[in-house]
Scaffold this motif. Structure first.
Motif, short mmCIF file in Angstrom:
data_model
loop_
_atom_site.label_atom_id
_atom_site.label_comp_id
_atom_site.label_asym_id
_atom_site.label_seq_id
_atom_site.Cartn_x
_atom_site.Cartn_y
_atom_site.Cartn_z
N CYS A 205 -44.38 -7.33 -10.88
CA CYS A 205 -43.53 -6.30 -11.52
C CYS A 205 -43.73 -4.91 -10.92
CB CYS A 205 -43.76 -6.30 -13.03
SG CYS A 205 -43.03 -7.72 -13.88
N PRO A 206 -44.97 -4.40 -10.81
CA PRO A 206 -45.12 -3.09 -10.15
C PRO A 206 -44.76 -3.15 -8.68
CG PRO A 206 -47.27 -4.03 -10.69
CD PRO A 206 -46.24 -4.86 -11.38
N TYR A 207 -44.96 -4.31 -8.05
CA TYR A 207 -44.61 -4.44 -6.63
C TYR A 207 -43.11 -4.28 -6.42
CZ TYR A 207 -43.19 -6.93 -2.40
OH TYR A 207 -42.58 -7.29 -1.21
N ILE A 208 -42.29 -5.01 -7.17
CA ILE A 208 -40.85 -4.95 -6.96
C ILE A 208 -40.27 -3.62 -7.47
CG2 ILE A 208 -40.19 -6.08 -9.13
CD1 ILE A 208 -38.56 -6.51 -5.65
N ALA A 209 -40.83 -3.09 -8.56
CA ALA A 209 -40.34 -1.80 -9.08
C ALA A 209 -40.67 -0.68 -8.10
CB ALA A 209 -40.96 -1.51 -10.45
N GLY A 210 -41.91 -0.66 -7.59
CA GLY A 210 -42.29 0.36 -6.62
C GLY A 210 -41.52 0.22 -5.32
N SER A 211 -41.26 -1.03 -4.91
CA SER A 211 -40.51 -1.27 -3.67
C SER A 211 -39.07 -0.76 -3.79
CB SER A 211 -40.50 -2.76 -3.34
OG SER A 211 -41.80 -3.23 -3.04
N MET A 212 -38.44 -1.01 -4.93
CA MET A 212 -37.07 -0.56 -5.11
C MET A 212 -37.00 0.97 -5.15
SD MET A 212 -35.41 -3.34 -5.07
CE MET A 212 -33.79 -2.70 -5.47
N ALA A 213 -37.97 1.58 -5.83
CA ALA A 213 -37.98 3.05 -5.90
C ALA A 213 -38.27 3.67 -4.53
CB ALA A 213 -39.02 3.51 -6.92
N GLY A 214 -39.14 3.03 -3.77
CA GLY A 214 -39.54 3.60 -2.47
C GLY A 214 -38.54 3.39 -1.36
N THR A 215 -37.51 2.57 -1.56
CA THR A 215 -36.52 2.32 -0.50
C THR A 215 -35.16 2.94 -0.80
OG1 THR A 215 -36.06 0.16 -1.56
CG2 THR A 215 -37.60 0.18 0.29
N VAL A 216 -35.07 3.73 -1.85
CA VAL A 216 -33.77 4.36 -2.18
C VAL A 216 -33.31 5.27 -1.06
CG1 VAL A 216 -32.64 6.00 -3.73
CG2 VAL A 216 -34.05 4.18 -4.68
N HIS A 217 -34.23 6.12 -0.55
CA HIS A 217 -33.84 7.05 0.52
C HIS A 217 -33.43 6.30 1.78
CE1 HIS A 217 -37.83 6.08 2.06
NE2 HIS A 217 -37.54 6.74 3.16
N GLU A 218 -34.12 5.19 2.08
CA GLU A 218 -33.78 4.39 3.26
C GLU A 218 -32.39 3.77 3.12
OE1 GLU A 218 -35.41 0.39 5.60
OE2 GLU A 218 -36.61 1.31 4.01
N THR A 219 -32.05 3.36 1.90
CA THR A 219 -30.73 2.76 1.66
C THR A 219 -29.61 3.78 1.89
OG1 THR A 219 -31.69 1.25 0.02
CG2 THR A 219 -29.31 1.59 -0.05
N PHE A 220 -29.77 4.97 1.32
CA PHE A 220 -28.75 6.00 1.51
C PHE A 220 -28.66 6.45 2.96
CE2 PHE A 220 -28.92 6.70 -3.16
CZ PHE A 220 -27.56 6.67 -3.41
N LEU A 221 -29.80 6.51 3.66
CA LEU A 221 -29.78 6.88 5.07
C LEU A 221 -29.05 5.83 5.90
CD1 LEU A 221 -30.73 8.96 7.13
CD2 LEU A 221 -32.83 7.64 7.41
N ALA A 222 -29.25 4.55 5.58
CA ALA A 222 -28.56 3.48 6.29
C ALA A 222 -27.05 3.54 6.05
CB ALA A 222 -29.11 2.12 5.86
N ILE A 223 -26.65 3.79 4.79
CA ILE A 223 -25.22 3.88 4.48
C ILE A 223 -24.60 5.08 5.20
CG2 ILE A 223 -23.54 4.27 2.63
CD1 ILE A 223 -25.47 2.80 0.75
N TYR A 224 -25.31 6.21 5.17
CA TYR A 224 -24.80 7.40 5.86
C TYR A 224 -24.65 7.15 7.35
CZ TYR A 224 -24.60 12.02 7.89
OH TYR A 224 -24.22 13.10 8.64
N SER A 225 -25.64 6.49 7.96
CA SER A 225 -25.58 6.18 9.39
C SER A 225 -24.37 5.29 9.69
CB SER A 225 -26.87 5.49 9.84
OG SER A 225 -27.99 6.30 9.59
#
Length: 282
Positions: A205-225
């Protein structure tokens, strides 16, 4: 008191050197050390600056001269082929499947994040990417559990990186969530951490929650690119280039994205080091 090693007048007597002279020499040497260190640091930063300017100039030249050619001959035909060959639901399934299952076999999924950004924009693209990434980060966690001891031995080859990874398995739920989120933001490879996290005692649970929170910026950067590449491809295929407004808008957007990513990464590295220091004191 200090003595010289030369004999006086061929006899076995030695000339005494005053202690004040020796102390003066030692003080002079100590005074020179900070200057030498400072000069070496200035030299190093000057070399880094020159190298950075050279690389930036080479990159700018490559973008100006090779960028339009690559976009026109490679990127634009691929985008045109994808839009004519696949419907939007099929494109969504392809992007979802690649982002969800490629990390399990150690294959990069970034191109499909860009494709999702091109085809579906920020809102739907974000939903597709985050849903797929939740699977892409969960599967290696469960698959790797069967190879726990082997992954643990593999991590021992890199003790410094292993020390940061093990932070994810220490402390309570909140501590594990924060450590995982920081590791996701840091430059630690995304695909590697999916499996490396198994070598810790982190809960799912903390692994998947922390992973989702920590990749938000990467997701938006990929969409922007993806959106940026798409706009360049459309303009190039029409025999024109971006307007002045588009260049300013995309240039500012890219600069903000790059600076934000760098700042978040630096913050994550410092926060991880502080977290590690706090754990060592406990």
């Amino acid at each position: 008191m200090g003595m010289s090693g030369a004999a006086n007048g061929g006899r076995g007597e030695y000339i005494r050197i005053p202690e004040e002279v020796e102390a003066g020499k030692e003080a002079a040497v100590k005074g020179e050390c900070p200057r030498v260190v400072r000069w070496c640091a200035i030299r190093w930063w000057a070399q880094v600056a020159v190298l950075g300017i050279f690389l930036a100039g080479a990159a700018a030249a490559g973008v100006v001269f090779l960028g339009p050619l690559v976009i026109k001959k490679v990127v634009a035909p691929i985008i045109d082929w994808e839009s004519r060959t696949f419907s939007r639901p099929v494109t969504a399934l392809i992007c979802f499947g690649a982002i969800a299952f490629f990390p399990s076999v150690l294959l990069p999924s970034s191109p499909f994040m860009w494709l999702a950004g091109m085809a579906f924009g920020y809102f739907y693209g974000f939903l597709i990417i985050t849903a797929a990434m939740s699977i892409g980060m969960s599967l290696p966690f469960f698959i790797g559990s069967a190879f726990h001891s082997r992954i643990h031995r593999w991590l021992e080859k890199w003790p410094k990186k292993a020390a940061f990874v093990r932070l994810a398995g220490e402390g309570d739920w909140l501590h594990q969530f924060r450590a995982v989120a920081l590791l996701r933001i840091s430059p630690f490879p995304y695909i590697v951490f999916n499996y490396a996290s198994v070598a810790t005692n982190v809960k799912y649970c903390p692994y998947i929650a922390g992973s989702m929170a920590g990749t938000v910026h990467e997701t938006f950067l990929a969409i922007y690119s993806g959106k940026l590449v798409q706009s360049l491809a459309v303009a190039t295929s029409q025999g024109s280039f971006l307007s002045v407004d588009q260049i300013i808008y995309n240039g500012l957007g890219f600069s903000v994205a790059a600076v934000s990513t760098a700042a978040i990464t630096i913050y994550a590295k410092k926060a991880l080091q502080k977290l590690q220091a706090d754990d060592e004191l406990c």
